[in-house]
Design a protein around this motif. Structure first.
Motif, PDB file in Angstrom:
ATOM      1  N   ALA A  13       0.844  -1.205   0.000  1.00  0.00           N
ATOM      2  CA  ALA A  13       0.000   0.000   0.000  1.00  0.00           C
ATOM      3  C   ALA A  13       0.875   1.249   0.000  1.00  0.00           C
ATOM      4  O   ALA A  13       0.531   2.254  -0.637  1.00  0.00           O
ATOM      5  CB  ALA A  13      -0.926  -0.010   1.222  1.00  0.00           C
ATOM      6  N   ALA A  14       2.000   1.197   0.701  1.00  0.00           N
ATOM      7  CA  ALA A  14       2.946   2.317   0.680  1.00  0.00           C
ATOM      8  C   ALA A  14       3.601   2.464  -0.687  1.00  0.00           C
ATOM      9  O   ALA A  14       3.955   3.567  -1.114  1.00  0.00           O
ATOM     10  CB  ALA A  14       4.013   2.120   1.765  1.00  0.00           C
ATOM     11  N   ALA A  15       3.747   1.338  -1.393  1.00  0.00           N
ATOM     12  CA  ALA A  15       4.361   1.369  -2.731  1.00  0.00           C
ATOM     13  C   ALA A  15       3.527   2.185  -3.704  1.00  0.00           C
ATOM     14  O   ALA A  15       4.053   2.740  -4.671  1.00  0.00           O
ATOM     15  CB  ALA A  15       4.536  -0.056  -3.261  1.00  0.00           C
ATOM     16  N   LYS A  16       2.228   2.276  -3.466  1.00  0.00           N
ATOM     17  CA  LYS A  16       1.362   3.054  -4.356  1.00  0.00           C
ATOM     18  C   LYS A  16       1.692   4.542  -4.304  1.00  0.00           C
ATOM     19  O   LYS A  16       1.271   5.304  -5.167  1.00  0.00           O
ATOM     20  CB  LYS A  16      -0.106   2.804  -4.007  1.00  0.00           C
ATOM     21  N   GLN A  17       2.444   4.955  -3.263  1.00  0.00           N
ATOM     22  CA  GLN A  17       2.918   6.343  -3.170  1.00  0.00           C
ATOM     23  C   GLN A  17       4.428   6.409  -3.402  1.00  0.00           C
ATOM     24  O   GLN A  17       5.056   7.421  -3.099  1.00  0.00           O
ATOM     25  CB  GLN A  17       2.597   6.918  -1.794  1.00  0.00           C
ATOM     26  N   ASN A  18       5.008   5.301  -3.887  1.00  0.00           N
ATOM     27  CA  ASN A  18       6.460   5.199  -4.047  1.00  0.00           C
ATOM     28  C   ASN A  18       7.183   5.417  -2.704  1.00  0.00           C
ATOM     29  O   ASN A  18       8.255   6.029  -2.658  1.00  0.00           O
ATOM     30  CB  ASN A  18       6.970   6.186  -5.102  1.00  0.00           C
ATOM     31  N   ARG A  19       6.577   4.900  -1.643  1.00  0.00           N
ATOM     32  CA  ARG A  19       7.172   4.987  -0.306  1.00  0.00           C
ATOM     33  C   ARG A  19       7.401   3.590   0.272  1.00  0.00           C
ATOM     34  O   ARG A  19       7.493   3.421   1.500  1.00  0.00           O
ATOM     35  CB  ARG A  19       6.250   5.792   0.625  1.00  0.00           C
ATOM     36  N   TYR A  20       7.475   2.624  -0.592  1.00  0.00           N
ATOM     37  CA  TYR A  20       7.600   1.225  -0.161  1.00  0.00           C
ATOM     38  C   TYR A  20       8.836   0.994   0.705  1.00  0.00           C
ATOM     39  O   TYR A  20       8.769   0.331   1.745  1.00  0.00           O
ATOM     40  CB  TYR A  20       7.675   0.322  -1.393  1.00  0.00           C
ATOM     41  N   TRP A  21       9.966   1.553   0.271  1.00  0.00           N
ATOM     42  CA  TRP A  21      11.221   1.159   0.902  1.00  0.00           C
ATOM     43  C   TRP A  21      11.401   1.698   2.313  1.00  0.00           C
ATOM     44  O   TRP A  21      12.091   1.093   3.134  1.00  0.00           O
ATOM     45  CB  TRP A  21      12.392   1.534  -0.007  1.00  0.00           C
TER      46      TRP A  21
END
Length: 220
Positions: free
Chosen positions: A111-119
């Motif tokens: 879900a964080a990856a959808k904001q490019n905040r996955y890592w």
């Protein structure tokens, strides 16, 4: 009477400690996460420049203790030495086979990856990892990590948690892992112009082995 008070106080302290542990303790700060990824492009579950000649696919389960060791001990050095200079990009392939908490953790990260905040979320999950299948991956735990993830919009993240594409993403990773013969975590598949190598077990925990493999597949 005094003994009863002491016992009661001990129970209260223990309860507080458990509550703190379930909220995700101080395994890593937002500042530490920002410093680790400063200047590094993020695109979904990919970390690093798209032009990097070598790609490392990381097959991990967020509950896997060996994956936690890799993330805490080897991963930051890989980012510093290879990803930041644009020599390697990393692609996370989150698996979820240990238990239900693995699914919750992986979907929260996606879900964080959808904001490019996955890592950022990825790093915090492993930094705050606890005993597998102990029930530590609660909603409060996940929310706490989301609040610590630099740049993450909490409302958008919470909205994305119900997106059915998250479960489909995990199914896609599982199929890819089966096709690659991945049967343990962490497994690293290092691919470049000079070929493809798979690292498992102790090899996947060895910075020296990973570094030499990058050179092998990196071509000239």
């Amino acid at each position: 009477m005094i003994l009863a008070l002491i016992v009661a106080a001990a129970i209260v302290v223990a309860a507080i400690l458990v509550a703190i542990s379930q909220l995700g303790g101080g395994g890593a700060s937002s500042g530490e996460v920002s410093k680790l990824y400063a200047g590094v492009p993020q695109n979904g579950t990919t970390l690093g420049k798209g032009s990097a000649p070598v790609t490392i696919y990381l097959y991990e389960d967020f509950q896997c203790p060996y994956c936690g060791e890799f993330s805490r001990n080897v991963f930051p050095r890989l980012v510093k030495d290879y990803v930041k200079p644009g020599r390697v990009k990393l692609v996370s392939e989150p698996m979820a086979f240990i238990g239900p908490d693995s699914v919750k953790a992986a979907e929260a990260a996606l879900a964080a990856a959808k904001q490019n905040r996955y890592w950022g979320y990825y790093y915090l999950l492993f930094a705050n990892q606890k005993t597998e299948n102990s029930g530590y991956v609660t909603d409060d735990f996940l929310n706490n990590l989301a609040q610590k993830t630099p740049g993450l919009d909490m409302n958008r993240w919470k909205g994305a948690l119900s997106d059915p594409s998250l479960a489909k993403g995990l199914e896609k990773v599982q199929k890819k892992a089966s096709a690659e013969g991945v049967n343990s975590t962490p497994t690293l598949i290092v691919e470049g112009p000079g070929g493809k190598k798979k690292l498992t077990g102790d090899q996947a925990q060895s910075y020296g082995k990973i570094s030499s493999t990058i050179k092998q597949v990196g071509g000239s």
